[in-house]
Motif scaffolding. Sequence first.
Motif, PDB file in Angstrom:
ATOM      1  N   ASP A  55       0.839  -1.188   0.000  1.00 23.71           N
ATOM      2  CA  ASP A  55       0.000   0.000   0.000  1.00 23.71           C
ATOM      3  C   ASP A  55       0.874   1.237   0.000  1.00 23.71           C
ATOM      4  N   LEU A  56       1.017   1.833  -1.156  1.00 29.30           N
ATOM      5  CA  LEU A  56       1.743   3.098  -1.252  1.00 29.30           C
ATOM      6  C   LEU A  56       0.792   4.173  -1.779  1.00 29.30           C
ATOM      7  N   GLY A  57      -0.409   4.155  -1.244  1.00 31.21           N
ATOM      8  CA  GLY A  57      -1.385   5.198  -1.534  1.00 31.21           C
ATOM      9  C   GLY A  57      -1.707   5.299  -3.004  1.00 31.21           C
ATOM     10  N   PRO A  58      -1.576   6.494  -3.588  1.00 27.28           N
ATOM     11  CA  PRO A  58      -1.955   6.695  -4.983  1.00 27.28           C
ATOM     12  C   PRO A  58      -0.943   6.150  -5.984  1.00 27.28           C
ATOM     13  N   LEU A  78      -0.843  12.769  -2.764  1.00 28.12           N
ATOM     14  CA  LEU A  78      -0.093  12.927  -4.016  1.00 28.12           C
ATOM     15  C   LEU A  78       1.266  12.235  -3.976  1.00 28.12           C
ATOM     16  N   LEU A  79       1.508  11.432  -2.935  1.00 23.92           N
ATOM     17  CA  LEU A  79       2.830  10.830  -2.747  1.00 23.92           C
ATOM     18  C   LEU A  79       2.722   9.309  -2.633  1.00 23.92           C
ATOM     19  N   PRO A  80       3.828   8.609  -2.899  1.00 22.91           N
ATOM     20  CA  PRO A  80       3.795   7.139  -2.802  1.00 22.91           C
ATOM     21  C   PRO A  80       3.888   6.662  -1.358  1.00 22.91           C
ATOM     22  N   VAL A  81       2.886   7.008  -0.577  1.00 20.49           N
ATOM     23  CA  VAL A  81       2.843   6.630   0.835  1.00 20.49           C
ATOM     24  C   VAL A  81       1.412   6.252   1.192  1.00 20.49           C
ATOM     25  N   VAL A  93      13.446  13.467   0.827  1.00 23.27           N
ATOM     26  CA  VAL A  93      13.563  12.281  -0.022  1.00 23.27           C
ATOM     27  C   VAL A  93      13.739  11.026   0.818  1.00 23.27           C
ATOM     28  N   VAL A  94      14.489  11.147   1.911  1.00 22.43           N
ATOM     29  CA  VAL A  94      14.680   9.989   2.791  1.00 22.43           C
ATOM     30  C   VAL A  94      13.350   9.573   3.423  1.00 22.43           C
ATOM     31  N   ALA A  95      12.503  10.551   3.753  1.00 25.50           N
ATOM     32  CA  ALA A  95      11.203  10.222   4.352  1.00 25.50           C
ATOM     33  C   ALA A  95      10.376   9.348   3.410  1.00 25.50           C
ATOM     34  N   GLN A  96      10.446   9.632   2.097  1.00 24.04           N
ATOM     35  CA  GLN A  96       9.725   8.805   1.118  1.00 24.04           C
ATOM     36  C   GLN A  96      10.330   7.415   1.038  1.00 24.04           C
ATOM     37  N   ALA A  97      11.663   7.376   0.975  1.00 27.63           N
ATOM     38  CA  ALA A  97      12.345   6.078   0.867  1.00 27.63           C
ATOM     39  C   ALA A  97      12.036   5.219   2.089  1.00 27.63           C
ATOM     40  N   TYR A 129      12.300   7.562  -3.338  1.00 29.70           N
ATOM     41  CA  TYR A 129      13.168   8.611  -2.790  1.00 29.70           C
ATOM     42  C   TYR A 129      13.023   9.912  -3.597  1.00 29.70           C
ATOM     43  N   GLY A 130      13.164   9.816  -4.903  1.00 30.04           N
ATOM     44  CA  GLY A 130      13.121  11.013  -5.747  1.00 30.04           C
ATOM     45  C   GLY A 130      11.817  11.783  -5.624  1.00 30.04           C
ATOM     46  N   GLU A 131      10.721  11.068  -5.381  1.00 26.52           N
ATOM     47  CA  GLU A 131       9.414  11.733  -5.321  1.00 26.52           C
ATOM     48  C   GLU A 131       9.339  12.759  -4.199  1.00 26.52           C
ATOM     49  N   GLY A 132      10.189  12.613  -3.185  1.00 28.25           N
ATOM     50  CA  GLY A 132      10.171  13.571  -2.081  1.00 28.25           C
ATOM     51  C   GLY A 132      10.387  15.001  -2.539  1.00 28.25           C
ATOM     52  N   SER A 133      11.128  15.168  -3.625  1.00 27.47           N
ATOM     53  CA  SER A 133      11.405  16.522  -4.112  1.00 27.47           C
ATOM     54  C   SER A 133      10.164  17.196  -4.692  1.00 27.47           C
ATOM     55  N   LYS A 134       9.152  16.392  -5.060  1.00 25.36           N
ATOM     56  CA  LYS A 134       7.898  17.000  -5.538  1.00 25.36           C
ATOM     57  C   LYS A 134       7.297  17.916  -4.475  1.00 25.36           C
ATOM     58  N   THR A 135       7.542  17.565  -3.207  1.00 26.23           N
ATOM     59  CA  THR A 135       6.915  18.349  -2.133  1.00 26.23           C
ATOM     60  C   THR A 135       7.415  19.791  -2.114  1.00 26.23           C
TER      61      THR A 135
END
Lengths: 437, 437
Positions: free
Chosen positions: A23-26, A85-88, A138-142, A237-243
């Motif tokens: 489960d990584l949300g959306p 909007l994030l993979p979480v 980015v680490v928070a996403q990873a 990891y990279g998706e964190g920069s979207k924030t």
Amino acid sequence: MAAQTVATNDTDTAGTDTAGAVDLGPASALSCRECGERFPLGPIFACEICFGPLEVAYDLPTGDPEGLRKQIEAGPDNIWRYAPLLPVPADVATKPNLNPGWTKLVKADNLARELGVTGGLFIKDDSGNPTHSFKDRVVAQALEAARAFGFTTLSCSSTGNLAGAVGAAAARAGFRSCVFIPHDLEQGKVVMAAVYGGDLVGIEGTYDDVNRFCSELIGDPLGEGWGFVNVNLRPYYGEGSKTLAYEICEQLGWQIPDQLVIPIASGSQLTKIDKGLQELIKLGLVEDKPYKIFGAQAEGCSPVSAAFKAGHDVVRPQKPNTIAKSLAIGNPADGPYVLDIARRTGGAVEDVNDEQVVDAIKLLARTEGIFAETAGGVTVGVTRKLIENGLLDPSLTTVVLNTGDGLKTLDAVAPTSGPSAVIKPSLDAFRSAGLAG
Amino acid sequence: MAAQTVATNDTDTAGTDTAGAVDLGPASALSCRECGERFPLGPIFACEICFGPLEVAYDLPTGDPEGLRKQIEAGPDNIWRYAPLLPVPADVATKPNLNPGWTKLVKADNLARELGVTGGLFIKDDSGNPTHSFKDRVVAQALEAARAFGFTTLSCSSTGNLAGAVGAAAARAGFRSCVFIPHDLEQGKVVMAAVYGGDLVGIEGTYDDVNRFCSELIGDPLGEGWGFVNVNLRPYYGEGSKTLAYEICEQLGWQIPDQLVIPIASGSQLTKIDKGLQELIKLGLVEDKPYKIFGAQAEGCSPVSAAFKAGHDVVRPQKPNTIAKSLAIGNPADGPYVLDIARRTGGAVEDVNDEQVVDAIKLLARTEGIFAETAGGVTVGVTRKLIENGLLDPSLTTVVLNTGDGLKTLDAVAPTSGPSAVIKPSLDAFRSAGLAG
């Protein structure tokens, strides 16, 4: 809010892939940025077909932008306000995490005056993150991906900042950490990486040797159960920069700024900020309008700037030699994508030399009371240069990123930042120093 | 909301004083903490009658706690959300300021497990402030007072942290700054103090010599127009610490925690947190309930702890010798008030030695990913000691303050924070190191 499946990116062409049990949300799949092939969510980072880099594709919630905006605004004062909007997973804010983000967007009126910017100048100051750099995002996403995939050890190769961010995040989340650094780093960075109590391994060799070693380790049973944030977890990891894009727009009252100046190391941050802006437009959270993205490098490591100026699509690797060590990646993985974005949006890529970096750090400190790391000196210095050469329009709203903290790169400014005077403790001595009133 | 005049403090017995022309919001006068005499708002710090210290008295808005709570919650994500309770004009948030505060209150479940706290343990982490210490809160208040009084230069005596906070705040606000430090400080602190571009004067002497010199300068025409944040602006400066109380309670859902552990340097912070809690109760923003305040010192500078344990009302000065330099005030001005508050609330004052400080810094980093300065090691170490000796009840909600950042006191942990291993870049070498899986 009803969640519908939509394409939010040119490579996200269908919602037909079914995500695995995770489960990584959306997040619906990984898609190859080169050939568009899709894969189930998992700890992989390269396309099995063409070896291109993978990125996260989404089924994002559409149809009710006003409701989504309200949901975000009622969320926590950190990146998890953007969880939809994030993979979480949706309940990410309840899990132990450093909760980075929602850093200050500083209206930099004093700096604007010095640079002649009349359209509004803002510094997005990521030194306010828990370990004082954007790496916490980015680490928070990873970390959430690592949790979803059942990893128990968090790891990375690093020259310092990332090691600290990983160590701190792992400590809070109850993960083991084991991070790898070149054995001859500055003591300050070693201390920051070690203090969180995880394992820290010095590798006898260069950063390239550390990277090669980590790639070997991932393929070996020794690395079983390990999540390397910047290798096998890199797509997440990279998706964190979207924030950064989300926060900047929300903090501007849900508006995209006209111009953004972003540092380039691997180039990932710049490409993900562009991705984030495109998502906000497609979701109807901001008005669709043109914006220009500018990339900033240090002259001593300027492969993307060199390619941009030469009109090339290919980035020729360089051997880094600059004080901006956090940007010193001579062969930036996302370089070609950066060139594409700068050209597509009407931006540019520029570089400044080490002296200009130091000048810009001190300019930002003197005008706004923000003490930036060398990477912040690069973006502020490049902003000045872009105005001088006419590429950045000072009459437009401009956001400049500061991605780290001056306390971590004291050496850059130490030789030129000392006392105005050293005196005996007497009024006569002070009068003679000429500093009164 | 209708503003009524009420006593919010035993010394604020009337609303009969008229403030001068200065607009400092709800601040109505300065009142002497010893004899209760009141004076118009101005840049003074000692009672003309009895030489006692002055503090700010208020006409606070009452009668509509729910409305006030809503107003605060709709305010900015910094200390100015509490502008109605601070000596600042109502439009303070529109003025150039570093806008500190609204730092994280971290639920420290891992640390709670290690310490055996079952009632809820929280770290108020002020390392998230703009210059990474709580000093930004107090300097922000002093700056607004300086603006109101027409000062054009901001100054202070400092051993480092305060100098950086003053330099940064002055830069943002467009003030000149001139700060005084002992000439032989560590280079890192000198750089932090100098980088913001104000004048930095090294004094050939100890911190005491610097202080004496500043007192002389205030009385001399040379210091005309100068606001010394911790001398002639001290009554306003100190009020900034109230915001720690406000934030902690709001972040707990408008509830006072059962126990607070607060570091003691001059003791001002602890007394102002108590003042802030009392105000919240009197305004009806929180339920009136008992709470215990605990003071934390380093053994090498523990004059208040020594007096508390000996049952004395008077604090005997000590010559500091501790790694917790930001707490190293041997003759704390607010010591007697601290003793009074600790005894009145049923708290205590305790101290830990340097080794325990280092252990506690590493404990907090390892469990929560928070890298505290030595002052944070003092509060966490004292919390552990207070639990062991039965003075702090682990079944009650407890908030522990971390007032600064580990990056500023790297030397404390450097000797014991290094790599687990240094190896050649090979899987065999890594296997032999025994760190896998």
